[in-house]
Write a protein that holds these residues in place. Structure first.
Motif, short mmCIF file in Angstrom:
data_model
loop_
_atom_site.label_atom_id
_atom_site.label_comp_id
_atom_site.label_asym_id
_atom_site.label_seq_id
_atom_site.Cartn_x
_atom_site.Cartn_y
_atom_site.Cartn_z
N TYR A 85 0.86 -1.19 0.00
CA TYR A 85 0.00 0.00 0.00
C TYR A 85 0.89 1.24 0.00
CZ TYR A 85 -3.80 -3.07 1.54
OH TYR A 85 -4.74 -4.07 1.63
N ASP A 86 0.47 2.27 -0.72
CA ASP A 86 1.23 3.52 -0.67
C ASP A 86 0.92 4.23 0.65
OD1 ASP A 86 -1.21 4.91 -1.02
OD2 ASP A 86 -0.79 5.44 -3.10
N LEU A 87 1.49 5.41 0.85
CA LEU A 87 1.32 6.13 2.12
C LEU A 87 -0.11 6.59 2.36
CD1 LEU A 87 4.59 8.25 2.35
CD2 LEU A 87 3.99 6.18 3.62
N LEU A 88 -0.93 6.61 1.31
CA LEU A 88 -2.33 7.01 1.46
C LEU A 88 -3.23 5.81 1.70
CD1 LEU A 88 -2.49 9.71 -1.35
CD2 LEU A 88 -2.06 10.02 1.10
N GLY A 89 -2.63 4.63 1.76
CA GLY A 89 -3.40 3.41 2.02
C GLY A 89 -4.04 2.83 0.77
N ARG A 90 -3.56 3.24 -0.41
CA ARG A 90 -4.10 2.71 -1.66
C ARG A 90 -3.29 1.47 -2.05
NH1 ARG A 90 -3.50 7.38 -5.78
NH2 ARG A 90 -1.37 7.08 -5.04
N TYR B 33 4.62 10.99 -6.15
CA TYR B 33 3.18 11.16 -6.34
C TYR B 33 2.57 12.11 -5.31
CZ TYR B 33 2.59 7.81 -2.52
OH TYR B 33 2.64 7.19 -1.30
N LEU B 34 3.21 12.23 -4.16
CA LEU B 34 2.69 13.13 -3.13
C LEU B 34 2.83 14.60 -3.53
CD1 LEU B 34 4.14 11.37 0.04
CD2 LEU B 34 1.78 11.27 -0.81
N ALA B 35 3.75 14.91 -4.42
CA ALA B 35 3.99 16.29 -4.84
C ALA B 35 3.08 16.72 -6.00
CB ALA B 35 5.45 16.47 -5.25
N ARG B 36 2.31 15.81 -6.55
CA ARG B 36 1.42 16.15 -7.66
C ARG B 36 0.21 16.91 -7.16
NH1 ARG B 36 1.88 10.13 -9.26
NH2 ARG B 36 3.88 10.14 -10.32
N ARG B 37 -0.53 17.49 -8.09
CA ARG B 37 -1.81 18.09 -7.74
C ARG B 37 -2.85 16.98 -7.67
NH1 ARG B 37 -3.76 22.46 -11.08
NH2 ARG B 37 -4.69 23.32 -9.22
N TRP B 38 -3.80 17.15 -6.79
CA TRP B 38 -4.85 16.17 -6.55
C TRP B 38 -6.20 16.84 -6.72
CZ3 TRP B 38 -3.91 11.05 -4.76
CH2 TRP B 38 -2.55 10.74 -4.64
N LEU C 289 -7.01 8.27 6.91
CA LEU C 289 -6.44 7.24 6.05
C LEU C 289 -6.97 5.88 6.47
CD1 LEU C 289 -2.73 8.37 5.75
CD2 LEU C 289 -4.58 8.70 4.12
N PRO C 290 -7.04 4.92 5.54
CA PRO C 290 -6.74 5.02 4.13
C PRO C 290 -7.69 6.01 3.43
CG PRO C 290 -7.08 2.72 4.75
CD PRO C 290 -7.42 3.56 5.92
N VAL C 291 -7.18 6.66 2.39
CA VAL C 291 -7.94 7.68 1.70
C VAL C 291 -9.09 7.05 0.91
CG1 VAL C 291 -6.55 7.72 -0.42
CG2 VAL C 291 -7.66 9.79 0.36
N ASP C 292 -10.21 7.74 0.89
CA ASP C 292 -11.37 7.31 0.12
C ASP C 292 -11.21 7.86 -1.30
OD1 ASP C 292 -13.86 7.07 -1.13
OD2 ASP C 292 -14.97 7.47 0.72
N ARG C 293 -11.06 6.99 -2.28
CA ARG C 293 -10.82 7.43 -3.67
C ARG C 293 -11.98 8.19 -4.28
NH1 ARG C 293 -6.61 3.89 -6.72
NH2 ARG C 293 -5.60 2.83 -4.98
N SER C 294 -13.14 8.15 -3.65
CA SER C 294 -14.25 8.96 -4.17
C SER C 294 -14.19 10.39 -3.64
CB SER C 294 -15.59 8.32 -3.80
OG SER C 294 -15.82 8.42 -2.41
N VAL C 295 -13.29 10.65 -2.70
CA VAL C 295 -13.14 11.98 -2.10
C VAL C 295 -11.84 12.66 -2.57
CG1 VAL C 295 -12.89 13.21 0.09
CG2 VAL C 295 -14.51 11.32 -0.09
N LEU C 296 -10.78 11.88 -2.73
CA LEU C 296 -9.47 12.43 -3.11
C LEU C 296 -8.86 11.50 -4.16
CD1 LEU C 296 -7.21 14.57 -2.46
CD2 LEU C 296 -6.27 12.84 -0.92
N TRP C 297 -8.47 12.09 -5.29
CA TRP C 297 -7.85 11.29 -6.34
C TRP C 297 -6.81 12.12 -7.07
CZ3 TRP C 297 -12.85 12.97 -6.26
CH2 TRP C 297 -13.27 13.83 -7.27
N GLU C 298 -5.86 11.41 -7.70
CA GLU C 298 -4.80 12.09 -8.43
C GLU C 298 -5.37 12.82 -9.63
OE1 GLU C 298 -0.75 10.23 -8.81
OE2 GLU C 298 -1.89 8.48 -8.08
N ASN C 299 -4.82 13.99 -9.88
CA ASN C 299 -5.19 14.79 -11.04
C ASN C 299 -4.14 14.52 -12.11
OD1 ASN C 299 -5.58 16.76 -12.96
ND2 ASN C 299 -5.94 18.39 -11.49
N PRO C 300 -4.48 13.70 -13.12
CA PRO C 300 -3.46 13.33 -14.11
C PRO C 300 -2.92 14.51 -14.91
CG PRO C 300 -5.62 12.58 -14.81
CD PRO C 300 -5.78 13.14 -13.42
N LYS D 154 0.56 18.97 -12.71
CA LYS D 154 2.00 18.72 -12.64
C LYS D 154 2.57 18.97 -11.26
CE LYS D 154 2.51 17.97 -17.10
NZ LYS D 154 1.51 17.08 -17.52
N GLY D 155 1.92 19.80 -10.47
CA GLY D 155 2.43 20.13 -9.15
C GLY D 155 1.74 21.36 -8.63
N PRO D 156 2.05 21.77 -7.42
CA PRO D 156 1.39 22.93 -6.83
C PRO D 156 1.61 24.18 -7.68
CG PRO D 156 2.72 21.79 -5.21
CD PRO D 156 3.01 21.17 -6.53
#
Length: 132
Positions: free
Chosen positions: A31-36, A58-63, A107-118, A121-123
């Motif tokens: 599992y990653d640090l977000l519990g995924r 992946y933690l530095a990306r925008r979500w 955590l673990p993060v709920d993917r319906s509440v927080l997900w990666e923004n493909p 690129k970053g903040p």
């Protein structure tokens, strides 16, 4: 909160926690640090190697965050991660509250509440706000 039965997977070169492993039968679920979950269960070495390869970038990306007080999901950045929670901060010019408004999610993060923004690129904004 990340279950106590999950134990930290450490990056070999610097000992940084890059995720967690959970014993499932005779294999380990990474599992990653977000519990995924990071793929299927594997032997210990393969599961640990998978998390080391994933790293922390992946933690530095925008979500994207489905915030309750806004009709559309907003862009956020991750500012803190612990075994208990993740803190995200608003990074969206269309959101009616201040840039850097914090939200704490269990955590673990709920993917319906927080997900990666493909496309993120970053903040963009919160890095420019002093003290945030």
């Amino acid at each position: 909160m990340i279950p106590e039965s999950w134990f930290p997977a450490l990056r070999p070169d610097d000992g940084e926690t890059v995720g967690y492993l959970d014993l499932v039968g005779e294999e380990f679920q990474p599992y990653d640090l977000l519990g995924r979950p990071c793929g299927d269960p594997a032997d210990y070495t393969d599961a640990e190697d998978r998390l080391s390869a994933l790293g922390l970038a992946y933690l530095a990306r925008r979500w994207t965050f489905a915030v309750e007080d806004h009709p559309e999901p907003i862009a956020v950045v991750i500012s803190e991660v612990s075994r208990e929670s993740v803190v995200v901060r608003s990074d969206d010019p269309g959101y009616h509250r201040d840039f850097g408004t914090p939200f704490t999610l269990p955590l673990p993060v709920d993917r319906s509440v927080l997900w990666e923004n493909p496309e993120g690129k970053g903040p963009r904004f919160t890095q420019a706000v002093p003290g945030r």
